[in-house]
Motif scaffolding. Structure first.
Motif, PDB file in Angstrom:
ATOM      1  N   PRO A 274       0.716  -1.301  -0.046  1.00  0.00           N
ATOM      2  CA  PRO A 274      -0.006  -0.048   0.170  1.00  0.00           C
ATOM      3  C   PRO A 274       0.792   1.311   0.033  1.00  0.00           C
ATOM      4  O   PRO A 274       2.054   1.225   0.284  1.00  0.00           O
ATOM      5  CB  PRO A 274      -0.781  -0.027   1.328  1.00  0.00           C
ATOM      6  N   ALA A 275       0.400   2.254  -0.491  1.00  0.00           N
ATOM      7  CA  ALA A 275       0.841   3.653  -0.355  1.00  0.00           C
ATOM      8  C   ALA A 275       1.042   3.966   0.854  1.00  0.00           C
ATOM      9  O   ALA A 275       0.341   3.448   1.931  1.00  0.00           O
ATOM     10  CB  ALA A 275      -0.064   4.789  -1.282  1.00  0.00           C
ATOM     11  N   PRO A 276       1.754   5.010   1.338  1.00  0.00           N
ATOM     12  CA  PRO A 276       2.128   5.213   2.775  1.00  0.00           C
ATOM     13  C   PRO A 276       0.960   6.034   3.415  1.00  0.00           C
ATOM     14  O   PRO A 276       0.244   6.495   2.823  1.00  0.00           O
ATOM     15  CB  PRO A 276       3.336   5.997   2.711  1.00  0.00           C
ATOM     16  N   ALA A 277       1.125   6.077   4.523  1.00  0.00           N
ATOM     17  CA  ALA A 277       0.177   6.828   5.520  1.00  0.00           C
ATOM     18  C   ALA A 277       0.719   8.293   6.119  1.00  0.00           C
ATOM     19  O   ALA A 277       2.094   8.413   6.063  1.00  0.00           O
ATOM     20  CB  ALA A 277      -0.319   6.211   6.864  1.00  0.00           C
ATOM     21  N   GLY A 278      -0.044   9.301   6.189  1.00  0.00           N
ATOM     22  CA  GLY A 278       0.528  10.728   6.735  1.00  0.00           C
ATOM     23  C   GLY A 278      -0.456  10.809   7.989  1.00  0.00           C
ATOM     24  O   GLY A 278      -0.853  10.063   8.379  1.00  0.00           O
ATOM     25  N   PRO A 279      -0.317  12.035   8.512  1.00  0.00           N
ATOM     26  CA  PRO A 279      -0.813  12.319   9.871  1.00  0.00           C
ATOM     27  C   PRO A 279      -2.380  12.220   9.983  1.00  0.00           C
ATOM     28  O   PRO A 279      -2.823  11.980  10.942  1.00  0.00           O
ATOM     29  CB  PRO A 279      -0.529  13.899   9.942  1.00  0.00           C
ATOM     30  N   LYS A 280      -3.075  12.509   8.612  1.00  0.00           N
ATOM     31  CA  LYS A 280      -4.478  12.020   8.562  1.00  0.00           C
ATOM     32  C   LYS A 280      -5.062  10.554   8.195  1.00  0.00           C
ATOM     33  O   LYS A 280      -6.029  10.462   8.372  1.00  0.00           O
ATOM     34  CB  LYS A 280      -5.101  13.337   7.788  1.00  0.00           C
TER      35      LYS A 280
END
Length: 427
Positions: A274-280
């Motif tokens: 999967p693509a990365p996660a950010g703060p939200k």
């Protein structure tokens, strides 16, 4: 507000199909914005449509022309296509004027295991089924296995964050002297979808309402750091499978159909995740294509037969194997499925099932202005990341362009932005 369609557009609609004769009345014209490239369209005609009774003719068109033709044929009272295939957002503007409900078809397919969430999307905000989900895709990350040794301590590719991705790229630069991270920032690359479905949702929780927020500013600064460890040739990349196969890039993000060849040709060399996660959250964009029946269809029985055939589990699996779009029905992947396709299927499943998944739909309601919408994000990228202009100034400028575009089209907000009354506000 309805826009009048010119006689020229109506004539073009008739010309495309050459005018159907009475003898051709029972032919089923399948008109689609999807699987347009010659290789994919050939797979549809020679593999995926095989076994349907009668003659089915597959005709493809660009989304703007599709929109004009659907409206033109409604106004002319002469329909050529019996069944249409298009993305969720491309079908939305044609309710209720150009499409007929397909609740009866949905009832016939109730045992196919299409998720309720997808069927609800197919109602297009109405109480009735407007399209049947056809196939789905999304965007994933792919990495050459030789890059895995450079992962930051404690990082897992299936739960990666943007900060970890940046550190991963930096580790590779530090150890090898090469910038091996790649993005499809070429002229026909899909980087606009990265901004709309991944970057903005992950950093801001929205796409439009949060366009110039402080969260957006922080996100763009993080992207500048990511770009600093990305291959500078990224501005020439349209399909990431090519630099992956050449070894020029070790880590890439792209649409599954645009990395499929790398995983198919060298399944032992790559991993998909999967693509990365950010703060939200872990922003991602599911690409849902649907099958709909136009009003005044010349051959409804033929249209239903096409929909029934394309949603059979065996056809859905063939679609995954041949063109890289994945099933919407319940279909167990066979043991002999190509390893590369299995890897992509695993990445898609991991994306959809991630605890922090944040869905961002494709743009809805922009009509022919989709290109201008994409340009807002690409212009921001070029000014902020490539030219190093001040982030806040650029976002202020581009927010005005985006706001004018939303007001001109009247497009309401779509997920992950909260629903709006009227045009989606840019804040």
């Amino acid at each position: 507000m309805k826009h009048p369609v010119s006689l020229r557009a109506i004539a073009a609609a008739a010309a495309l199909f050459g005018g159907l004769t009475v003898a051709q009345a029972q032919e089923t014209i399948f008109y689609s914005t999807q699987l347009r490239p010659i290789e994919e369209a050939t797979k549809v005609r020679e593999v995926l449509l095989k076994g349907i009774p009668g003659k089915t003719t597959y005709v493809v068109d660009e989304p703007p022309a599709f929109a004009v033709r659907m409206k033109a044929e409604t106004q002319a009272g002469k329909r050529t296509a019996s069944v249409v295939g298009a993305l969720h957002g491309e079908l939305q503007p044609h309710v209720p004027a150009d499409l007929q409900p397909v609740d009866d078809v949905a009832a016939k397919l109730a045992d196919r295991g299409i998720p309720a969430s997808l069927m609800d999307l197919g109602k297009l905000g109405t109480a009735q089924q407007q399209y049947i989900p056809w196939m789905q895709a999304t965007y994933v990350m792919v990495a050459n296995k030789q890059a895995l040794q450079y992962l930051p301590p404690g990082a897992n590719v299936n739960t990666l964050t943007y900060a970890q991705l940046q550190q991963w790229g930096k580790n590779i630069v530090d150890k090898t002297g090469q910038r091996r991270l790649g993005l499809p920032a070429g002229p026909t690359g899909l980087l606009p979808r990265f901004f709309q479905g991944y970057f903005y949702p992950s950093f801001t929780g929205g796409v439009i309402t949060t366009f110039k927020s402080s969260d957006a500013e922080a996100g763009w600064n993080a992207l500048k750091d990511l770009w600093a460890v990305s291959n500078p040739n990224s501005t020439n990349y349209n399909f990431m499978q090519e630099p992956l196969l050449s070894g020029e890039v070790w880590i890439a993000w792209d649409h599954i159909a645009r990395v499929k060849e790398a995983l198919t040709l060298q399944p032992d060399q790559f991993v998909a995740f999967p693509a990365p996660a950010g703060p939200k959250g872990r922003g991602y964009m599911p690409v849902i294509a649907g099958l709909a029946i136009p009003k005044d269809t010349p051959n409804r029985a033929g249209a239903v037969a096409v929909i029934e055939h394309l949603t059979k589990p065996e056809t859905q699996l063939a679609t995954a194997a041949e063109v890289g779009f994945f099933p919407v029905v319940k279909a167990e992947l066979p043991a002999d499925l190509a390893p590369g396709i299995k890897a992509l299927a695993g990445a898609v499943a991991a994306t959809q099932n991630a605890k922090d998944a944040l869905v961002s739909l494709l743009p809805v309601g922009l009509g022919a202005k989709g290109g201008e919408f994409n340009k807002v994000y690409m212009d921001s990228f070029q000014r902020i990341v490539l030219r190093n202009e001040p982030v806040k100034d650029v976002l202020e400028d581009q927010a005005k362009v985006l706001d004018a575009l939303m007001k001109e089209t009247g497009a309401p907000c779509w997920a992950p932005d909260k629903p709006s009354q009227g045009a989606c506000p840019v804040q």
